[in-house]
Enzyme design. Sequence first.
Site, PDB file in Angstrom:
ATOM      1  N   TYR A 141       0.861  -1.182   0.000  1.00 39.31           N
ATOM      2  CA  TYR A 141       0.000   0.000   0.000  1.00 39.31           C
ATOM      3  C   TYR A 141       0.897   1.230   0.000  1.00 39.31           C
ATOM      4  O   TYR A 141       1.547   1.546   0.998  1.00 39.31           O
ATOM      5  CB  TYR A 141      -0.909  -0.038   1.222  1.00 39.31           C
ATOM      6  CG  TYR A 141      -1.926   1.079   1.353  1.00 39.31           C
ATOM      7  CD1 TYR A 141      -2.208   1.950   0.302  1.00 39.31           C
ATOM      8  CD2 TYR A 141      -2.625   1.254   2.534  1.00 39.31           C
ATOM      9  CE1 TYR A 141      -3.147   2.967   0.435  1.00 39.31           C
ATOM     10  CE2 TYR A 141      -3.580   2.255   2.685  1.00 39.31           C
ATOM     11  CZ  TYR A 141      -3.825   3.108   1.633  1.00 39.31           C
ATOM     12  OH  TYR A 141      -4.749   4.109   1.765  1.00 39.31           O
ATOM     13  N   LYS A 169      -1.504  -1.416  -3.992  1.00 40.86           N
ATOM     14  CA  LYS A 169      -2.573  -0.429  -3.955  1.00 40.86           C
ATOM     15  C   LYS A 169      -1.910   0.922  -4.148  1.00 40.86           C
ATOM     16  O   LYS A 169      -1.183   1.401  -3.267  1.00 40.86           O
ATOM     17  CB  LYS A 169      -3.331  -0.484  -2.624  1.00 40.86           C
ATOM     18  CG  LYS A 169      -4.427   0.582  -2.503  1.00 40.86           C
ATOM     19  CD  LYS A 169      -5.106   0.542  -1.142  1.00 40.86           C
ATOM     20  CE  LYS A 169      -6.146   1.658  -1.013  1.00 40.86           C
ATOM     21  NZ  LYS A 169      -6.795   1.672   0.317  1.00 40.86           N
ATOM     22  N   ILE A 214      -9.395  -0.551  -4.667  1.00 41.84           N
ATOM     23  CA  ILE A 214      -9.737  -0.773  -3.265  1.00 41.84           C
ATOM     24  C   ILE A 214     -10.428   0.512  -2.842  1.00 41.84           C
ATOM     25  O   ILE A 214      -9.789   1.535  -2.636  1.00 41.84           O
ATOM     26  CB  ILE A 214      -8.494  -1.108  -2.418  1.00 41.84           C
ATOM     27  CG1 ILE A 214      -7.886  -2.426  -2.914  1.00 41.84           C
ATOM     28  CG2 ILE A 214      -8.874  -1.217  -0.937  1.00 41.84           C
ATOM     29  CD1 ILE A 214      -6.632  -2.857  -2.180  1.00 41.84           C
TER      30      ILE A 214
END
Length: 301
Positions: A141, A169, A214
Amino acid sequence: MFKLKGTFTALITPMKQNGDVDFEGFREHIKNQFKAGIDGLVPLGTTSETPTLDEEEERKMLEIIFSERDAHKNASGNYVPIVVGAGSNNTRDAVRYAQRAKEAGADAILVVTPYYNKPSQAGILKHFEAVCAVGVPVIVYNIQGRTGVNIATETLEKIAELPNVIGVKEASGNVQQMMDVIAKIKLRKPEFSVMSGDDSLTLPLLALGGDGIISVVSNLAPEQMKAMVDSALRGDFSAAKEMHYKLLPTFRASMIEGNPSSIKCAMNLKGLPAGTVRAPLSEVSEGGKEFIKAALQESGI
């Protein structure tokens, strides 16, 4: 390891007016997501207000989500994948959270760049080496706006070679960086997923070769977000673009006074289980609430 693709919801944590976690509201929210046909769920991330949750609350939430997952199958007869947030600015804690997620049955974990410490690129690589050793699929992330440090694409290339790393992400907001990640990693490793971390950049990223989102907004509008993403993934960019612009006011409104305060406000306006936020977050102002209300109306939500 599964291929990360489609619309995954970065779940909120419903809370009562006294600030306690609304566990039954959380269960209802999960059921609503399954009913909408969402592709995956992400508990205990930023949108879950994880920094303000204690470990017993997190344990109960994991217990609920996996019990509900086991009771629901998607249209193909498979379980909806659960990606558990396992980030920390303490590598030892991140390893411990990764182990907890693995034992709970997580399909993957979402691991944010260590925040506040502002480690070097070498330190970031060592952090992910430690987490990957747990043996559960890892999604990196990258969100410099919250962590204070960006994962350079050259560093991500090295992380992508670690065992169990399945994707990233991308919430840098930097489209050039996203293209570099696709060109230098995904085109060489098609199994590596590049997921948007910004609802408003989902369609541009999909057009460039990304794999999905997401999403924060899918807490509120899972069917609409999934329809947009699915259209783009099958190459129907005309339909996806129409849905993107329909949802654009809500994308803006979902961050008008921060996350998850704004999306919780929107959900409360629609009668969905959301409730309040915990300090240091605060409720949306009256002006912000009116902005969100108008955005929802414009988006047809």
